[in-house]
Write a protein that holds these residues in place. Structure first.
Motif, PDB file in Angstrom:
ATOM      1  N   PRO A 154       0.814  -1.165   0.011  1.00 25.79           N
ATOM      2  CA  PRO A 154       0.029   0.005  -0.184  1.00 25.79           C
ATOM      3  C   PRO A 154       0.972   1.119   0.218  1.00 25.79           C
ATOM      4  O   PRO A 154       0.438   1.976  -0.300  1.00 25.79           O
ATOM      5  N   GLU A 155       1.962   1.289   0.359  1.00 22.05           N
ATOM      6  CA  GLU A 155       3.120   2.365   0.487  1.00 22.05           C
ATOM      7  C   GLU A 155       4.029   2.421  -0.643  1.00 22.05           C
ATOM      8  O   GLU A 155       4.984   3.238  -0.649  1.00 22.05           O
ATOM      9  N   GLY A 156       3.941   1.488  -1.592  1.00 16.24           N
ATOM     10  CA  GLY A 156       4.727   1.331  -2.655  1.00 16.24           C
ATOM     11  C   GLY A 156       5.461   0.115  -2.618  1.00 16.24           C
ATOM     12  O   GLY A 156       5.107  -0.935  -2.042  1.00 16.24           O
ATOM     13  N   ALA A 157       6.810   0.015  -3.276  1.00 18.91           N
ATOM     14  CA  ALA A 157       7.432  -1.262  -3.516  1.00 18.91           C
ATOM     15  C   ALA A 157       7.930  -1.687  -2.105  1.00 18.91           C
ATOM     16  O   ALA A 157       8.312  -0.687  -1.112  1.00 18.91           O
ATOM     17  N   LEU A 158       7.794  -3.031  -1.882  1.00 16.51           N
ATOM     18  CA  LEU A 158       8.222  -3.552  -0.770  1.00 16.51           C
ATOM     19  C   LEU A 158       9.074  -4.632  -1.196  1.00 16.51           C
ATOM     20  O   LEU A 158       8.658  -5.427  -1.978  1.00 16.51           O
ATOM     21  N   THR A 159      10.146  -5.085  -0.753  1.00 19.76           N
ATOM     22  CA  THR A 159      11.188  -6.323  -0.428  1.00 19.76           C
ATOM     23  C   THR A 159      10.846  -7.018   0.498  1.00 19.76           C
ATOM     24  O   THR A 159      10.827  -6.710   1.720  1.00 19.76           O
ATOM     25  N   VAL A 160      10.521  -8.327   0.230  1.00 20.24           N
ATOM     26  CA  VAL A 160       9.952  -9.364   1.253  1.00 20.24           C
ATOM     27  C   VAL A 160      10.820 -10.639   0.711  1.00 20.24           C
ATOM     28  O   VAL A 160      10.858 -10.949  -0.510  1.00 20.24           O
ATOM     29  N   GLY A 161      11.229 -11.598   1.928  1.00 17.50           N
ATOM     30  CA  GLY A 161      11.638 -12.745   1.655  1.00 17.50           C
ATOM     31  C   GLY A 161      10.518 -13.566   1.767  1.00 17.50           C
ATOM     32  O   GLY A 161       9.545 -13.472   2.733  1.00 17.50           O
ATOM     33  N   LEU A 162      10.522 -14.857   1.243  1.00 16.85           N
ATOM     34  CA  LEU A 162       9.305 -15.944   1.168  1.00 16.85           C
ATOM     35  C   LEU A 162      10.237 -17.399   1.587  1.00 16.85           C
ATOM     36  O   LEU A 162      10.791 -17.663   0.430  1.00 16.85           O
ATOM     37  N   ARG A 163       9.936 -17.868   2.751  1.00 17.24           N
ATOM     38  CA  ARG A 163      10.738 -19.092   2.896  1.00 17.24           C
ATOM     39  C   ARG A 163       9.943 -20.293   2.292  1.00 17.24           C
ATOM     40  O   ARG A 163       8.717 -20.583   2.537  1.00 17.24           O
ATOM     41  N   ALA A 164      10.540 -20.876   1.353  1.00 15.77           N
ATOM     42  CA  ALA A 164       9.639 -22.019   0.672  1.00 15.77           C
ATOM     43  C   ALA A 164      10.419 -23.480   0.839  1.00 15.77           C
ATOM     44  O   ALA A 164      11.560 -23.394   1.102  1.00 15.77           O
ATOM     45  N   ASP A 165       9.836 -24.640   0.929  1.00 12.27           N
ATOM     46  CA  ASP A 165      10.549 -25.672   1.081  1.00 12.27           C
ATOM     47  C   ASP A 165      11.481 -26.030   0.021  1.00 12.27           C
ATOM     48  O   ASP A 165      12.239 -26.775   0.253  1.00 12.27           O
ATOM     49  N   ARG A 166      11.133 -25.800  -1.307  1.00 16.65           N
ATOM     50  CA  ARG A 166      11.993 -25.882  -2.315  1.00 16.65           C
ATOM     51  C   ARG A 166      11.678 -25.079  -3.415  1.00 16.65           C
ATOM     52  O   ARG A 166      10.377 -24.788  -3.467  1.00 16.65           O
ATOM     53  N   VAL A 167      12.685 -24.800  -4.121  1.00 14.31           N
ATOM     54  CA  VAL A 167      12.476 -24.060  -5.187  1.00 14.31           C
ATOM     55  C   VAL A 167      12.819 -25.037  -6.632  1.00 14.31           C
ATOM     56  O   VAL A 167      14.007 -25.613  -6.551  1.00 14.31           O
ATOM     57  N   PHE A 168      11.947 -25.047  -7.491  1.00 11.31           N
ATOM     58  CA  PHE A 168      12.264 -26.177  -8.681  1.00 11.31           C
ATOM     59  C   PHE A 168      13.170 -25.517  -9.709  1.00 11.31           C
ATOM     60  O   PHE A 168      13.876 -25.887 -10.197  1.00 11.31           O
ATOM     61  N   GLU A 169      12.075 -24.468 -10.579  1.00  9.70           N
ATOM     62  CA  GLU A 169      12.927 -23.987 -11.754  1.00  9.70           C
ATOM     63  C   GLU A 169      12.196 -22.852 -12.316  1.00  9.70           C
ATOM     64  O   GLU A 169      11.066 -22.312 -11.700  1.00  9.70           O
ATOM     65  N   VAL A 170      12.852 -21.935 -13.322  1.00  8.25           N
ATOM     66  CA  VAL A 170      12.123 -21.084 -13.906  1.00  8.25           C
ATOM     67  C   VAL A 170      11.596 -21.677 -15.063  1.00  8.25           C
ATOM     68  O   VAL A 170      12.223 -22.336 -15.919  1.00  8.25           O
ATOM     69  N   THR A 171      10.103 -21.407 -15.249  1.00  5.63           N
ATOM     70  CA  THR A 171       9.662 -22.235 -16.656  1.00  5.63           C
ATOM     71  C   THR A 171       8.545 -21.375 -16.857  1.00  5.63           C
ATOM     72  O   THR A 171       8.139 -20.478 -16.231  1.00  5.63           O
ATOM     73  N   VAL A 172       7.833 -21.776 -18.088  1.00  2.95           N
ATOM     74  CA  VAL A 172       6.477 -21.339 -18.605  1.00  2.95           C
ATOM     75  C   VAL A 172       5.527 -22.272 -18.358  1.00  2.95           C
ATOM     76  O   VAL A 172       6.189 -23.554 -17.910  1.00  2.95           O
ATOM     77  N   LEU A 173       4.310 -22.114 -17.823  1.00  2.52           N
ATOM     78  CA  LEU A 173       3.271 -23.040 -17.828  1.00  2.52           C
ATOM     79  C   LEU A 173       2.774 -23.487 -19.020  1.00  2.52           C
ATOM     80  O   LEU A 173       2.998 -23.071 -20.199  1.00  2.52           O
ATOM     81  N   ASP A 174       2.127 -24.694 -19.139  1.00  3.00           N
ATOM     82  CA  ASP A 174       1.531 -25.281 -20.211  1.00  3.00           C
ATOM     83  C   ASP A 174       0.647 -24.402 -21.042  1.00  3.00           C
ATOM     84  O   ASP A 174       0.670 -24.708 -22.486  1.00  3.00           O
ATOM     85  N   SER A 175      -0.097 -23.505 -20.539  1.00 10.13           N
ATOM     86  CA  SER A 175      -0.856 -22.594 -21.215  1.00 10.13           C
ATOM     87  C   SER A 175      -0.669 -21.244 -20.787  1.00 10.13           C
ATOM     88  O   SER A 175      -0.368 -20.970 -19.538  1.00 10.13           O
ATOM     89  N   GLU A 176      -0.752 -19.887 -21.726  1.00 12.25           N
ATOM     90  CA  GLU A 176      -0.624 -18.896 -20.986  1.00 12.25           C
ATOM     91  C   GLU A 176      -1.757 -18.438 -20.178  1.00 12.25           C
ATOM     92  O   GLU A 176      -1.936 -17.600 -19.137  1.00 12.25           O
TER      93      GLU A 176
END
Length: 153
Positions: free
Chosen positions: A84-106
């Motif tokens: 709400p106050e503009g850009a914010l940098t935040v970290g998100l703890r995830a169990d794992r990160v797989f890949e950078v990918t495209v989805l099967d459909s846009e």
């Protein structure tokens, strides 16, 4: 044809989530997190990212999934979101990160409207990757609560 949107796919419990790659600044190995007194359960604390204090949220708890201990695959995804106050940098703890990918459909399916008490307010849509459902997170909405806690830098 326009370029397909790219996503970073994240694993939380046995579920597959995706974040638009345009929001991702970097992906970090797990590191010590400085706890904050009286913070909500899903706010793990702060980390230092190149001299900037960045709040870290547990994606599991933010999504209402039971907390779990870190593993060798646990990562912190550093995101730039619109608070709400503009850009914010935040970290998100995830169990794992797989890949950078495209989805099967846009095209994403809208979140199901099952009941009035559950709204998919933090879901941008449902996509598929190799036949598996992928929940695409609406990071700005998901993390708006954090911004309201006064963590906007």
């Amino acid at each position: 044809m326009s370029e397909l949107s790219q996503y970073v796919t994240l694993g939380v419990a046995d579920e597959l989530f995706a974040a638009p790659v345009t929001k991702v600044q970097e992906i970090l190995d797990m590191r010590p997190i400085a706890r904050l007194p009286r913070a909500p359960d899903n706010l793990l604390g702060m980390i230092d990212v190149r001299g900037e204090g960045v709040p870290v949220l547990d994606l599991r708890q933010t999504l209402g999934i039971e907390a779990a201990p870190d593993t060798e695959n646990t990562r912190i995804v550093v995101l730039s979101v619109n608070g709400p106050e503009g850009a914010l940098t935040v970290g998100l703890r995830a169990d794992r990160v797989f890949e950078v990918t495209v989805l099967d459909s846009e095209d994403l399916d809208p979140p199901p409207s099952i009941s009035a008490s559950w709204s998919g307010h933090c879901i941008q849509g449902i996509g598929r990757r190799n036949g598996r459902f992928v929940t695409v997170l609406d990071l700005d909405r998901l993390l708006a609560d954090t911004a309201r806690l006064g963590l906007a830098a």
